[in-house]
Design an enzyme around this catalytic site. Sequence first.
Site, short mmCIF file in Angstrom:
data_model
loop_
_atom_site.label_atom_id
_atom_site.label_comp_id
_atom_site.label_asym_id
_atom_site.label_seq_id
_atom_site.Cartn_x
_atom_site.Cartn_y
_atom_site.Cartn_z
N ARG A 1 -48.83 -42.54 -37.65
CA ARG A 1 -47.56 -43.26 -37.52
C ARG A 1 -47.84 -44.69 -37.99
NH1 ARG A 1 -44.46 -41.87 -32.01
NH2 ARG A 1 -46.38 -42.33 -30.93
N ARG B 1 -43.91 -41.13 -18.62
CA ARG B 1 -43.60 -42.15 -19.61
C ARG B 1 -42.13 -42.10 -20.04
NH1 ARG B 1 -45.91 -41.09 -24.39
NH2 ARG B 1 -44.96 -43.05 -25.05
N LYS C 1 -34.69 -44.43 -22.78
CA LYS C 1 -36.04 -44.98 -22.98
C LYS C 1 -36.15 -45.68 -24.33
CE LYS C 1 -40.71 -43.22 -24.03
NZ LYS C 1 -40.70 -43.47 -25.49
N ASN C 2 -35.67 -45.04 -25.40
CA ASN C 2 -35.82 -45.59 -26.74
C ASN C 2 -34.85 -46.72 -27.04
OD1 ASN C 2 -37.92 -43.82 -27.31
ND2 ASN C 2 -36.54 -42.25 -28.11
N ASP D 1 -37.52 -35.73 -31.37
CA ASP D 1 -37.84 -35.75 -29.94
C ASP D 1 -37.26 -34.55 -29.20
OD1 ASP D 1 -39.34 -38.01 -30.08
OD2 ASP D 1 -37.87 -39.35 -29.21
N CYS E 1 -48.22 -41.28 -27.84
CA CYS E 1 -48.53 -39.86 -27.97
C CYS E 1 -49.27 -39.58 -29.27
CB CYS E 1 -47.24 -39.03 -27.94
SG CYS E 1 -46.39 -39.09 -26.34
#
Length: 420
Positions: free
Chosen positions: A121, A398, A22-23, A306, A116
């Site tokens: 951030r 997600r 995903k990242n 994570d 999230c």
Amino acid sequence: MEVLSVRGGAPLRGTAVIHGAKNSVLPILAACVLCRSPCVLHHCPNIDDVHSAMRILQYLGCRAERSGGTICVDATYVDTCRIPQELAGTMRSSIIFLGAILSRLGCAELALPGGCPLGARPINLHIEALRQMGAVCDCSPECVCCSAGALHEAVITLPFPSVGATENAILAALGCAGSVEIQNAAREPEITDLVRFLQSAGAKISGVGTAKLTVCGGTPLHGTTYTIMPDRIETASFLCAVAGCGGDVTLLRTQRATSEAVCQILEQCECQITEGCDTLRICADRRLRAYAGTIVTAPYPGFPTDAQAPMMAALLRAEGESRICETIFENRFHHVPQLRKLGADIALCGQTACVRAVEHLHGAAMHAEDLRGAMALVIGALQSEEESTITGIKHLRRGYDNLEENLRALGADIKCMEIC
């Protein structure tokens, strides 16, 4: 409303295939904006954040189509520099489009991104990097607008090795007339994957995998075919699930190298992890032993933030006391009150969690508030012999492709239900 029903108590056994990261795929999709002919991306996870990125590309004027695990992006024509709130607000990673659009069109307007609720951030590191290349940036509570007649070469020193700021700086630097040096760059494997993709499209970038990247801008990028790296956080999540539940599972299409910090901790907790050719096998044939030190989240190659929530869930019944210190995000313990509903003994002191062993967990109704916290609730529920329900599973969608089916294939009793 979707609700997960989980009845645990059984070990996990079998094989599971790890999806594309995903990242990694999200910044690479943004990078496709810079390519003047079609790009073909293989091993793309079928998750909501990828769907959101494809909608952004389509809004910008690109063609973005999926066939199975392959996505084709044609950014020959990009006819707007604006991403509205209804698109940007669906995921935090929409911020990565800022550098790509600015590089391609000389201007970019992006509504503040969503994602999230992990605490502050700030995007100030992103903005300051763009400003050092000559961009004029105007930030409001609703959006950020950037413009540049011509981006120029620069030496950018990031005060913190932010993954997102590094990605935005790389993408913007490709539109510079000259070279840009990025010091204290993030070294996460997903950064390396982005750079490898860009190099395959004709970009000149040196220092890959190090804290100093040099980007030579001004070279038009062409289309390319690229395969997304395996998801190290999905790998960590499955490793933690097996560690907590017990069992014997082989993960296919993954690598130990990018999950080394997680593997080392689980091995110290008396799991056996064996590496094969693009495989990892984890055997957990006894109750875990608590981790002797303190697990501290840190930028790569440290323990990934994570993986903090899944690891905490894995340690709920570990003999002894484990400590976890979160240093990246100040609000990344939303899962703790929910895990306590299972009977978990978790004490919080500031940014440190102390997890004490309990003999048994019981069923509970829980609610997820973020992506990795949602996975922690699943891992916790899988360790109880009673039924648990989990709401807020939109967060799982997600970041985890086909999670329930993959867990059921390992023997888990988990299903999704629709309730009014």
